[in-house]
Write a protein that holds these residues in place. Structure first.
Motif, mmCIF file in Angstrom:
data_model
loop_
_atom_site.group_PDB
_atom_site.id
_atom_site.type_symbol
_atom_site.label_atom_id
_atom_site.label_comp_id
_atom_site.label_asym_id
_atom_site.label_seq_id
_atom_site.Cartn_x
_atom_site.Cartn_y
_atom_site.Cartn_z
ATOM 1 N N UNK A 59 -10.419 10.916 -8.307
ATOM 2 C CA UNK A 59 -11.209 9.686 -8.160
ATOM 3 C C UNK A 59 -10.425 8.547 -7.515
ATOM 4 N N UNK A 60 -9.106 8.642 -7.537
ATOM 5 C CA UNK A 60 -8.258 7.545 -7.071
ATOM 6 C C UNK A 60 -8.141 7.540 -5.547
ATOM 7 N N UNK A 61 -7.821 6.391 -4.953
ATOM 8 C CA UNK A 61 -7.580 6.327 -3.508
ATOM 9 C C UNK A 61 -6.204 6.889 -3.169
ATOM 10 N N UNK A 62 -6.017 7.229 -1.905
ATOM 11 C CA UNK A 62 -4.699 7.654 -1.441
ATOM 12 C C UNK A 62 -3.784 6.444 -1.317
ATOM 13 N N UNK A 63 -2.511 6.682 -1.534
ATOM 14 C CA UNK A 63 -1.520 5.636 -1.287
ATOM 15 C C UNK A 63 -1.353 5.463 0.221
ATOM 16 N N UNK A 64 -0.705 4.396 0.612
ATOM 17 C CA UNK A 64 -0.373 4.191 2.015
ATOM 18 C C UNK A 64 0.412 5.400 2.524
ATOM 19 N N UNK A 65 0.204 5.828 3.780
ATOM 20 C CA UNK A 65 0.942 6.981 4.314
ATOM 21 C C UNK A 65 2.459 6.886 4.157
ATOM 22 N N UNK A 66 2.993 5.691 4.067
ATOM 23 C CA UNK A 66 4.433 5.535 3.840
ATOM 24 C C UNK A 66 4.861 6.145 2.518
ATOM 25 N N UNK A 67 3.916 6.252 1.560
ATOM 26 C CA UNK A 67 4.228 6.752 0.223
ATOM 27 C C UNK A 67 3.577 8.113 -0.031
ATOM 28 N N UNK A 68 3.222 8.800 1.043
ATOM 29 C CA UNK A 68 2.655 10.144 0.905
ATOM 30 C C UNK A 68 3.720 11.106 0.377
ATOM 31 N N UNK A 69 3.296 12.295 -0.037
ATOM 32 C CA UNK A 69 4.223 13.278 -0.594
ATOM 33 C C UNK A 69 4.909 14.106 0.485
#
Length: 210
Positions: A59-69
């Motif tokens: 349900x949550x939004x994605x983090x900024x791409x800088x903080x992707x996995x």
């Protein structure tokens, strides 16, 4: 009356989850996913907690791409990452619901369990609810795997999440097929249920020969 799979399992979660106190606000998919963990001996409460975190991650939004996995350098990598991540969350939910269902499933209907026939039938109903929830999530996992496997993504290799890419590939070629596994479990469960339903309580039969 039998509840739907999702409603029954959701009720278990709502009754069982105690939200831990966190030192920071958990907002993004990546943060919720990090709260997911597998214990060596997976107790029902551990599995229920994991289901909670995974459902919150969905349900949550994605983090900024800088903080992707994984490292993200452009928009098309970002798009593939989102598809793979969503697919992976559904796969993890399937696995957790299967873990939970197996805790409640009865593999055999022994004749000496007759005095607890109703309790065993109730346990089988909970197990079936978990399996059907997993089957529902499998449809979503396949949907997002198909998106991640689109031709325009074929040349993109996201090094940090290669395992997710492997999952998508295995779904595409059929080597990962939870529907087959779940339907087999449901069929076996139904056979055990029918044996319990046909049971007599041997302990209650009286000797009338005198």
């Amino acid at each position: 009356m039998k509840q739907t799979a999702v409603k029954i399992v959701s009720l278990i979660i709502l009754m069982s989850i105690a939200m831990p106190a966190n030192s920071y606000i958990v907002t993004y998919k990546e943060q919720f996913y990090r709260l997911f963990h597998v214990h060596r001996n997976q107790a029902p409460d551990d599995t229920i907690e994991n289901i909670y975190w995974l459902e919150q991650a969905l349900k949550a939004p994605f983090a900024n791409p800088l903080f992707a996995l994984t490292k993200i350098e452009n928009e098309i990598e970002w798009e593939k990452y989102r598809y793979l991540f969503t697919m992976h969350l559904y796969i993890k939910l399937i696995e957790q619901y299967l873990f939970l269902g197996n805790k409640w499933n009865k593999r055999n209907a022994y004749f000496y369990n007759a005095p607890w026939r109703d309790q065993n039938l109730e346990s089988l109903e909970i197990a079936e609810s978990c399996y059907r929830a997993a089957l529902h999530y499998w449809e979503d996992a396949v949907l997002w795997a198909n998106k991640a496997n689109e031709r325009r993504f074929r040349w993109i290799d996201l090094n940090g999440v290669r395992f997710w890419q492997d999952e998508a590939f295995r779904i595409e070629n059929g080597t990962l097929n939870y529907a087959r596994t779940i339907n087999r479990e449901l069929l076996f469960l139904q056979n055990v249920r029918e044996r319990f339903e046909a049971m007599e309580n041997y302990y209650m039969i009286r000797d009338t020969s005198e």
